[in-house]
Design a protein around this motif. Sequence first.
Motif: not given
Length: 556
Positions: A94-96, A205-206, A212-213, A238-239
């Motif tokens: 999450a921090l990454t 989801p990740e 998107a961001e 994330a993928l």
Amino acid sequence: MSDATSTGPMLAADGTPLKRSLNRALRAQKLRALMLIAPLLVFILVTFIAPITDMLFRSVENQIVSDTLPRTTRALEGWDHNSGELPSEDVFAALTYDLVAAAERKDHTRLGTRLNYETTGMSSIFRKTGRRIDDFGETYMDQFAEATPDLAAPETWVTVMADPGWRADYAAWEAARAAARETGRDFDRPPPLFRLKNGVADILPEAADVYAEFARIAQVENGDNPAEEEPWAPVYLALYRDLMHVGPGAIERLDDASRATLAPAHDAVAGFQSERLADLYLDADKGWGEPAIWSTIQAFSSNYTPGYFLASVDLRQTADGVAMQDEDRRIYIMLFERTLFMSLAIMGACILLGYPIAFLLANLPLRTSNVLLILVLLPFWTSLLVRTSSWKVLLQQQGVINDVLVWIGLVDNANRLVMINNQFGTIVAMTHILLPFMILPLYSVMKTIPPTYVRAAKSLGASNWTAFWRVYFPQSVPGIGAGCILVFILAIGYYITPELVGGTTGTFISNRIAYHISSSLNWGLAAALGSILLAVVLLLYWIYDRIVGIDNVSLG
């Protein structure tokens, strides 16, 4: 006159009921009065109410942490800061995602500066990590490129992630922009903001969230087309994490184009070489291995915080609650006490010096008092910086006053008095600067006291002292009250003179506020200190009103 007319409402000259006519006139009168005072109200709102409101908001505002690290703050909610262990890989992931986006927007340095106010060293940690965060996930990016070459193409990511409607809108926007360029027309319409494909966030989801961001930052910050920009390396991270947790049945629910790309990747991730995100962060900066760093992020993850006010009274906010500051950082209570003490000392010195001068001016002939009053006003015509610098020349150990004391034999040359860069120097210089603010209210009130009262007291047998103390002095109390309020409020907020002549022991809390505004840029702490100073002044004002009575204050 008929009975119906006699029992009806009383009418005005224009035939309308008198009550309605009076109400209309009163409303018009109130509206005119409001219009007359409207400029003053607007001025007060803009120059007084709005700055104070903004100061109070800044003293508790803490949105930079939650806005910059939204995923991290949510992931840290389940971490026990008392365990002595580092957070899980999910928190590091999450921090990454948060940091790579913050680094693109240049927000990570501001975040590091904010958290550095609470834990020293965090600014350096965020700066160093921000320079390397783009590389986090490169291992997976290379392996995906080898297993599924299509994922190395930006267009493939748009096919998998983007909403078809957005792609059509974006194509139409590009066509309109090209047509405008051909005809030489201006084209300032912004591009349609990236939209995710329906259902992709449920399966990935990740990856969907981070991509998107990435796409929106590429559009808004860089003005680029996401279909032409290679995704960040953390997008591949994330993928990888998504495909490791999703079953093959979920991939089958995707559309044909997405399934053709992701099905081979899903089959290949089981054989990928993985890497611990915690090791990447420790390589970037060893500070990430300290639980205190994570505890600080967790403690300040809310949008609003009492941390600034706690720091203003030598306390600090921790994940366990409120604790005392380290001993070498406990300075603000001492500065508040020093500020109050020295402001009261300056006020007392102004009373002792100003009262006899005002009494003399009020009782001398008019021509003589006017000449002396010019001397009282003379400091207003001289620069504050010049007056303060003059006291540095007078009070220093090799200055004029010490030279005179040595010359007349009161002080030994080897033991000259230290009268500058301390509290004494601040009190002397500020008494000189603020003395006119005590003399003028006193003089204006004393001038209105009839001298016949004192003569009458003496004719009745009172001594000079009794006549003064029992008759004259009570009538001058309103001037004392006005002078005390003026001098005290001005003194408590001064910072130029204490900065120049106060040294380390003669500075006020206002000097620290100025430092945080102009040097450390810790506006939140400066706002909290200013709010506390305002509250102290209002409290003392209330106490003064209870003891003396604000109605007894007069400017003459």
